[in-house]
Design an enzyme around this catalytic site. Sequence first.
Site, PDB file in Angstrom:
ATOM      1  N   SER A   1      33.661  41.700  48.696  1.00 23.99           N
ATOM      2  CA  SER A   1      32.415  42.435  48.929  1.00 23.99           C
ATOM      3  C   SER A   1      31.624  41.968  50.144  1.00 23.99           C
ATOM      4  CB  SER A   1      31.527  42.369  47.685  1.00 23.99           C
ATOM      5  OG  SER A   1      32.008  43.242  46.686  1.00 23.99           O
TER       6      SER A   1
ATOM      7  N   LYS B   1      30.944  44.568  52.737  1.00 19.99           N
ATOM      8  CA  LYS B   1      29.835  45.515  52.671  1.00 19.99           C
ATOM      9  C   LYS B   1      28.882  45.359  53.850  1.00 19.99           C
ATOM     10  CE  LYS B   1      29.696  46.344  47.658  1.00 19.99           C
ATOM     11  NZ  LYS B   1      30.952  45.689  47.284  1.00 19.99           N
TER      12      LYS B   1
ATOM     13  N   SER C   1      26.189  44.735  44.341  1.00 22.46           N
ATOM     14  CA  SER C   1      27.604  44.753  44.702  1.00 22.46           C
ATOM     15  C   SER C   1      28.384  45.776  43.876  1.00 22.46           C
ATOM     16  CB  SER C   1      28.220  43.355  44.540  1.00 22.46           C
ATOM     17  OG  SER C   1      29.187  43.120  45.528  1.00 22.46           O
TER      18      SER C   1
ATOM     19  N   ARG D   1      29.589  29.051  44.753  1.00 24.51           N
ATOM     20  CA  ARG D   1      29.634  29.535  46.138  1.00 24.51           C
ATOM     21  C   ARG D   1      28.329  29.226  46.859  1.00 24.51           C
ATOM     22  NH1 ARG D   1      30.972  35.699  44.782  1.00 24.51           N
ATOM     23  NH2 ARG D   1      29.363  35.207  43.257  1.00 24.51           N
TER      24      ARG D   1
END
Length: 256
Positions: free
Chosen positions: A53, A56, A106, A242
Amino acid sequence: MQRLTVFFLCCWAVAARAQDCNIPGNTVIYDYREQRWTFTDSADALKTSLPASTFKVINLLIALETGVIKDEMAIVKWPGYTDTTLYGYRPSIYKDMTVKEAFEVSAGWVFMELSKKIGKERYRHYLAACQYGNGNLSRNDPDFWNYGPFEISPRNQVEFLIKVYEEKLPFSKRSFEILKRVMVTERTDNYVIRSKTGWTRVYGNDYGWWVGYLEKKDNVYFFATRLVKDRKVINPDFSSCRKQITIQKLKELKAM
């Protein structure tokens, strides 16, 4: 000649364990003012994988520039599919929504609908012009950023984000302004973070990304973190790691 300094952080494993992450991965950071690259693993920083994603970011720019959407408040109609293999099992996103909301939560199906309208030829043009990824769009479906051979490295992610910040890509100033508004994920008195997460499951692994940049009054720090985990290994903190790991590295560099 442009001054270039490269730093290597030696404490990845220790930092990860300290946050109960203990996940293999890599973080790339670029100090804009000092023109300094920092890698936790310089070899891994050049290895490519699906952008998931994080795509995007450039996808929004392309959708705006091609006129597929007017702005971030454009509403995309839910097509009515319920195939969990295609869209993932997240019932809360199966509804009509604006592109802005789709970016924030998302919602992959929204960008897949935009992808069908953009078409592979226009993607090839913009991806080549932006030097984004390996250019392999051979997978025959609209979700080529989550499955298939289209890949990008962490360093390439950062290089692209620098050009976004500088607005040195073939997009209008209006498109950049819209993207930068939508990308804001944190704002304080001292800094603004513009970013996007990504997560895909392929080849028996989880691939997790967090990419973006931290903007202060006197400097900007660009970052890309990619974690890779065997799907058989259960770690409920994979998603949060992350960001945790990236923020710790930014703090070590006195960016925060």
